[in-house]
Scaffold this active site. Structure first.
Site, PDB file in Angstrom:
ATOM      1  N   HIS A  72       0.761  -1.082   0.046  1.00 41.22           N
ATOM      2  CA  HIS A  72       0.051  -0.200   0.025  1.00 41.22           C
ATOM      3  C   HIS A  72       0.830   1.408  -0.027  1.00 41.22           C
ATOM      4  O   HIS A  72       2.077   1.228   0.523  1.00 41.22           O
ATOM      5  CB  HIS A  72      -0.989  -0.093   1.245  1.00 41.22           C
ATOM      6  CG  HIS A  72      -2.033  -0.923   1.207  1.00 41.22           C
ATOM      7  ND1 HIS A  72      -3.203  -0.749   1.824  1.00 41.22           N
ATOM      8  CD2 HIS A  72      -2.055  -2.363   0.516  1.00 41.22           C
ATOM      9  CE1 HIS A  72      -3.983  -1.930   1.804  1.00 41.22           C
ATOM     10  NE2 HIS A  72      -3.352  -2.502   0.927  1.00 41.22           N
ATOM     11  N   GLU A  74       1.085   3.829   2.011  1.00 42.94           N
ATOM     12  CA  GLU A  74       2.059   4.260   3.262  1.00 42.94           C
ATOM     13  C   GLU A  74       2.972   3.469   3.491  1.00 42.94           C
ATOM     14  O   GLU A  74       3.774   3.719   4.034  1.00 42.94           O
ATOM     15  CB  GLU A  74       0.888   4.376   4.297  1.00 42.94           C
ATOM     16  CG  GLU A  74      -0.477   5.455   3.980  1.00 42.94           C
ATOM     17  CD  GLU A  74      -1.585   4.838   3.268  1.00 42.94           C
ATOM     18  OE1 GLU A  74      -2.695   5.424   3.362  1.00 42.94           O
ATOM     19  OE2 GLU A  74      -1.552   3.837   2.361  1.00 42.94           O
ATOM     20  N   CYS A 102      -5.941   2.448   5.751  1.00 47.53           N
ATOM     21  CA  CYS A 102      -6.643   1.421   5.920  1.00 47.53           C
ATOM     22  C   CYS A 102      -6.291   0.736   7.290  1.00 47.53           C
ATOM     23  O   CYS A 102      -5.148   1.216   7.663  1.00 47.53           O
ATOM     24  CB  CYS A 102      -6.415   0.241   4.769  1.00 47.53           C
ATOM     25  SG  CYS A 102      -4.636  -0.615   4.864  1.00 47.53           S
ATOM     26  N   CYS A 105      -2.231  -0.192   7.256  1.00 57.25           N
ATOM     27  CA  CYS A 105      -1.493   1.101   7.170  1.00 57.25           C
ATOM     28  C   CYS A 105      -1.614   1.708   8.329  1.00 57.25           C
ATOM     29  O   CYS A 105      -0.715   2.541   8.868  1.00 57.25           O
ATOM     30  CB  CYS A 105      -2.002   1.921   5.875  1.00 57.25           C
ATOM     31  SG  CYS A 105      -1.641   1.005   4.364  1.00 57.25           S
TER      32      CYS A 105
END
Length: 175
Positions: A72, A74, A102, A105
């Protein structure tokens, strides 16, 4: 914490509260989300990590291009920043991301311990384009036996011994 971060954290969420410099970093995260999407890297998410007014890590979602469900934006940006700064803590950094993080993250962010997180889209807006994390949020709070993916606890003396050795080890780095 610098004054701009302190003021931002104590205020309701609003882009009107961002300084021109903060807005520049948020817009860079948004630009990365567009670039990643356009290049086929993954979903429409981007992130930058900032220290002392400079970007020290950036990333976009790379889940589908790397076949890595942890890639992801991040996480990619945090990994890059930690590598560049040679640390696993980002205490004096701020994270700017194109969307509210999310659960995975969010965990990575808390482990990295930045000063603040500034985001553009909400998790409800992400859900509206079929990135719905509510299922994962509910699984976190579910009892082990009620989770959709079965989790099986099997205590093991060897595993426990490793934990005990870690606890006694004088060479460990706490984090």
């Amino acid at each position: 914490m610098n004054n701009s971060s302190a003021n931002l954290c104590n205020q309701p969420q609003s882009t009107n509260m961002l300084s021109p410099e903060q807005l520049k970093f948020l817009e860079r995260a948004i630009e990365l989300s567009q670039q990643g999407m356009d290049s086929g890297n993954g979903g429409p998410f981007g992130c930058v990590v900032v220290q002392n007014g400079k970007i020290v890590g950036e990333g976009n979602n790379r889940v589908t291009s790397t076949n890595d469900p942890t890639a992801h934006a991040e996480v990619v940006a945090i990994r890059e920043a930690c590598k560049k700064l040679n640390t696993f803590q980002l205490n004096d950094c701020d994270i700017y991301t194109s969307c509210e993080p999310c659960p995975m993250c969010l965990g990575a962010i808390y482990w990295a311990r930045p000063r603040s997180v500034i985001y553009a889209n909400t998790r409800e807006e992400a859900a509206a384009i079929e990135f719905d994390d509510d299922f994962i949020y509910s699984e976190i709070n579910a009892a082990i036996g009620d989770r959709k993916i079965p989790f099986h606890h099997h205590p093991n003396k060897k595993a426990k011994a490793v934990f005990e050795a870690w606890h006694k080890w004088s060479g460990r780095k706490k984090y």
